[in-house]
Write a protein that holds these residues in place. Structure first.
Motif, PDB file in Angstrom:
ATOM      1  N   LYS B  62       0.842  -1.191   0.000  1.00 39.85           N
ATOM      2  CA  LYS B  62       0.000   0.000   0.000  1.00 39.85           C
ATOM      3  C   LYS B  62       0.878   1.240   0.000  1.00 39.85           C
ATOM      4  O   LYS B  62       1.910   1.260   0.673  1.00 39.85           O
ATOM      5  N   TYR B  83       8.484   7.936   8.567  1.00 36.75           N
ATOM      6  CA  TYR B  83       9.660   7.553   7.778  1.00 36.75           C
ATOM      7  C   TYR B  83      10.121   8.637   6.817  1.00 36.75           C
ATOM      8  O   TYR B  83      10.859   8.363   5.874  1.00 36.75           O
ATOM      9  N   ASP B  84       9.686   9.867   7.045  1.00 31.53           N
ATOM     10  CA  ASP B  84      10.101  10.994   6.199  1.00 31.53           C
ATOM     11  C   ASP B  84       9.881  10.734   4.716  1.00 31.53           C
ATOM     12  O   ASP B  84      10.791  10.908   3.906  1.00 31.53           O
ATOM     13  N   CYS B  85       8.705  10.292   4.373  1.00 35.03           N
ATOM     14  CA  CYS B  85       8.456   9.940   2.974  1.00 35.03           C
ATOM     15  C   CYS B  85       7.725  11.034   2.216  1.00 35.03           C
ATOM     16  O   CYS B  85       7.396  10.857   1.045  1.00 35.03           O
ATOM     17  N   LEU B  98       8.449   5.284  -3.600  1.00 33.17           N
ATOM     18  CA  LEU B  98       9.519   4.287  -3.511  1.00 33.17           C
ATOM     19  C   LEU B  98      10.032   4.109  -2.084  1.00 33.17           C
ATOM     20  O   LEU B  98      10.878   3.266  -1.838  1.00 33.17           O
ATOM     21  N   THR B  99       9.538   4.923  -1.144  1.00 40.15           N
ATOM     22  CA  THR B  99       9.977   4.717   0.245  1.00 40.15           C
ATOM     23  C   THR B  99       8.816   4.580   1.217  1.00 40.15           C
ATOM     24  O   THR B  99       9.024   4.264   2.374  1.00 40.15           O
ATOM     25  N   CYS B 100       7.582   4.791   0.730  1.00 37.52           N
ATOM     26  CA  CYS B 100       6.407   4.731   1.614  1.00 37.52           C
ATOM     27  C   CYS B 100       6.234   3.315   2.168  1.00 37.52           C
ATOM     28  O   CYS B 100       6.387   2.337   1.452  1.00 37.52           O
ATOM     29  N   GLU B 101       5.940   3.219   3.470  1.00 37.57           N
ATOM     30  CA  GLU B 101       5.707   1.913   4.091  1.00 37.57           C
ATOM     31  C   GLU B 101       4.218   1.571   4.139  1.00 37.57           C
ATOM     32  O   GLU B 101       3.839   0.506   4.599  1.00 37.57           O
ATOM     33  N   GLY B 102       3.359   2.504   3.751  1.00 40.77           N
ATOM     34  CA  GLY B 102       1.928   2.232   3.704  1.00 40.77           C
ATOM     35  C   GLY B 102       1.249   2.174   5.053  1.00 40.77           C
ATOM     36  O   GLY B 102       0.283   1.431   5.241  1.00 40.77           O
ATOM     37  N   VAL B 144      10.661  -3.061  -7.803  1.00 41.75           N
ATOM     38  CA  VAL B 144      11.641  -2.156  -7.203  1.00 41.75           C
ATOM     39  C   VAL B 144      10.945  -1.098  -6.356  1.00 41.75           C
ATOM     40  O   VAL B 144       9.906  -0.562  -6.725  1.00 41.75           O
ATOM     41  N   GLY B 145      11.535  -0.840  -5.193  1.00 36.74           N
ATOM     42  CA  GLY B 145      11.032   0.207  -4.320  1.00 36.74           C
ATOM     43  C   GLY B 145       9.818  -0.162  -3.489  1.00 36.74           C
ATOM     44  O   GLY B 145       9.214   0.694  -2.868  1.00 36.74           O
ATOM     45  N   ARG B 146       9.478  -1.443  -3.457  1.00 37.83           N
ATOM     46  CA  ARG B 146       8.293  -1.836  -2.686  1.00 37.83           C
ATOM     47  C   ARG B 146       8.660  -2.310  -1.280  1.00 37.83           C
ATOM     48  O   ARG B 146       9.732  -2.864  -1.081  1.00 37.83           O
ATOM     49  N   PRO B 147       7.754  -2.114  -0.320  1.00 34.69           N
ATOM     50  CA  PRO B 147       8.042  -2.529   1.043  1.00 34.69           C
ATOM     51  C   PRO B 147       7.741  -3.998   1.314  1.00 34.69           C
ATOM     52  O   PRO B 147       7.044  -4.645   0.528  1.00 34.69           O
ATOM     53  N   ASN B 148       8.243  -4.439   2.437  1.00 32.51           N
ATOM     54  CA  ASN B 148       7.847  -5.704   3.063  1.00 32.51           C
ATOM     55  C   ASN B 148       7.816  -6.920   2.145  1.00 32.51           C
ATOM     56  O   ASN B 148       6.773  -7.511   1.906  1.00 32.51           O
TER      57      ASN B 148
END
Lengths: 289, 295
Positions: B62, B83-85, B98-102, B144-148
């Protein structure tokens, strides 16, 4: 300004390039090296120093005051990680391993004081002086914890806080969002790629990420005699990255690596390769002191 | 039985060892191989896989998105993002995909309803094939750039279990990612035992110790294979560590140019260079895996 060393695949020589490049660049810039491979940080070993000035990275973790909790389940509903489970009557319980520390539960909780700010230790950051005239910042995830992002984020901030002229970042393997976090704000990515089919496959992914992030990339081919460099050139060209060096498989580099004595400081011919990479970087970034 | 191959440090030869071990055991045992390095999957390359029989997209990551039309530019989202996104680009608040953890904290604190949405995006693919050696392989590729990526690994293992049930297969062999984070935890969690691969260098020792702590966390037995064993004569700390921890050493593989050469041929080194000294060592290790682990 910031530059990054990355490479897609694990074990391609990212850290070897990072530490030798940092040593070569110290003559041009007042710099800090940040080891953001928080799951397996090794730059300190290669630099032959012991981690110092430990600071904990703690995350918010909800603690429930069951006397105040109204069992409304809002905390569980809002938790994207499903870290809060509720009993049939709505009593919430936390599964600490799943909690990402985002505090969304606390934000939605309608009863002041029903969710208290507990803390969970996720890992540490370190600030270590090296004998080479620049400091090393290291992030290290605690074993058993899953989330690398908070450590990467905090270690990077600690390094940025030193306000050096150049921040050089050494990333983890792969191309997940923790690598993007490390790469963010870089003016240049140095991708270390092995010319084997595996190395090329993973190297292409990091070049793709660099492209997506709109950061220019340069390629260093490591163990260049173990495969077909032409194929690395092909993918580099596809992503508009220039191959700036070829480092052959070298006993001298291995020896310097295991002894924690950076090769760039020796009289071996390989030292020149790293100085050459440094001068290409200086040329690209434009000067320094 | 579910066994995992892990290492902590990348590039020490986990996938190389896994591919050769699978090759040596394929005639006697039935197993599903799982490449749990969703960030940089390589086992398919080492097993010469050319096509996937089945591929499933995994939607599940997400990311937050800010509607610049209704955004009042109060900046609370940026302030509260853990996370400073969130960045300001040309006066607009923008979430870095590319840095969001959702986690949706931005959406919860935003004072204008409907301005921040949490959208589901593709996190990657999970895929299956039958290798030319007869056993099935489940692999994945994180976008690329996805979390978890741990979720991707869990998905792979569930598919593997289903396959085991359908085909009456007894074993699962999981080639884990480097590191100790979510992918590795998803690999080791629920397994029966872990085989650690390390090389005799301070960096590899440091990282394998950390991987071993994860194994201990799950209260599993561990074994050790020393790769590139003659690469750093005089470095005895790896062996001493294993002995002190009571971790049985399954064997030592010497550094051998046959291994990188076999990689370029996209074959397990025991198949490509059966007469190499590395192959001798690997056959001995496979023998011990038979006797002590699979029995």
């Amino acid at each position: 300004m910031q530059i990054a060393v990355s490479g897609g695949k694990g074990g391609t020589g990212k850290s070897t390039v990072a530490i030798n490049l940092a040593i070569a660049l110290r003559e041009h810039y007042d710099l800090v090296l940040a080891d953001l491979d928080v799951e397996a940080p090794n730059d300190h070993l290669l630099l032959g120093v012991e981690l110092a000035n430990e600071e904990p990275v703690e995350l918010f973790m909800p603690r429930f005051d069951y006397g105040k909790c109204t069992r409304c389940r809002k905390c569980a509903e809002v938790c994207e990680e499903h870290a809060i489970i509720t009993m049939r009557d709505g009593t919430p319980f936390l599964m600490p391993n799943l909690c990402s520390g985002c505090a969304a539960c606390e934000i939605v909780c309608p009863v002041p004081g029903a969710i208290l700010p507990g803390k969970k230790l996720m890992g540490h950051t370190y600030l270590t002086e090296t004998p080479y005239g620049f400091p090393l910042v290291t992030g290290r995830l605690l074993e058993g914890e899953e989330r690398a992002m908070p450590i990467v984020s905090r270690a990077k901030k600690r390094a940025q806080g030193l306000e050096k002229e150049l921040l050089m970042v050494d990333t983890a393997a792969g191309t997940s969002n923790t690598v993007s976090k490390a790469l963010e704000d870089s003016r240049l990515i140095i991708a270390v790629i092995e010319p084997t089919p595996l190395g090329i496959h993973d190297g292409e992914l990091i070049l793709r990420l660099a492209k997506l992030m709109e950061v220019p990339a340069m390629v260093v081919v490591n163990r260049s005699d173990l495969g077909e460099v032409a194929k690395v050139r092909e993918i580099a060209e596809k992503y508009g990255a220039e191959v700036i060096a070829e480092i052959p498989y070298s006993e001298n580099i291995i020896r310097s690596y295991v002894e924690g004595k950076p090769i760039v400081l020796t009289d071996y011919p390989e030292a020149g390769l790293f100085r050459e990479i440094a001068s290409r970087v200086v040329e690209f970034l434009g000067g320094g002191e | 039985m579910q066994l995992v191959i892990a290492s902590g440090k990348g590039g020490v030869g986990k996938s190389t060892v896994t591919a050769s071990l699978l090759y040596l055991l394929k005639d006697e045992y039935r197993f599903v191989a799982v490449d749990a390095d969703a960030d940089a999957p390589n086992l398919d390359l080492l097993l010469g896989v050319e096509r996937w029989e089945e591929e499933r997209e995994l939607i599940g990551a997400k990311v937050a998105r800010i509607n610049t039309e209704s955004c009042i530019r109060c900046g609370i989202c940026q302030e509260r993002c853990p996370y400073d996104c969130i960045k300001v680009i040309d006066g607009d608040y923008v979430v870095s995909e590319l840095t969001c953890e959702g986690c949706n904290v931005c959406g919860l604190v935003c004072p204008v309803p409907g301005t921040i949405s949490l959208d589901e995006v593709r996190s990657g693919v999970v895929r299956k094939t039958t290798t030319r050696y007869g056993f099935p392989l489940i692999s994945a590729q994180l976008d690329v750039g996805r979390p978890n990526s741990g979720k991707l690994v869990t998905e792979e293992k569930e598919w593997a279990k289903k396959l085991m049930g359908e085909l009456g297969i007894e074993h699962m062999v999981v080639d884990s990612a480097a590191g100790i984070g979510c992918q590795v935890i998803a690999s080791i969690g629920g397994a029966d035992l872990t085989i650690l691969v390390a090389e005799p260098t301070p960096a590899s020792l440091s990282d394998v110790r950390r991987a071993y702590k994860v194994v201990q966390h799950f209260r599993q037995p561990a074994y050790l294979i020393i790769n590139k064993a003659d690469f750093n004569p005089g470095f005895t700390a790896l062996r001493e560590w294993a002995e002190a921890e009571g971790i049985p050493i399954l064997g030592e593989i010497p550094y051998d140019r046959a291994i990188p050469r076999s990689m370029s041929m996209l074959k397990p080194f025991v198949e490509a260079f059966p007469d190499s000294k590395a192959a001798d060592a690997m056959r001995e290790i496979a023998g011990r895996v038979r006797e002590e682990i699979l029995k």
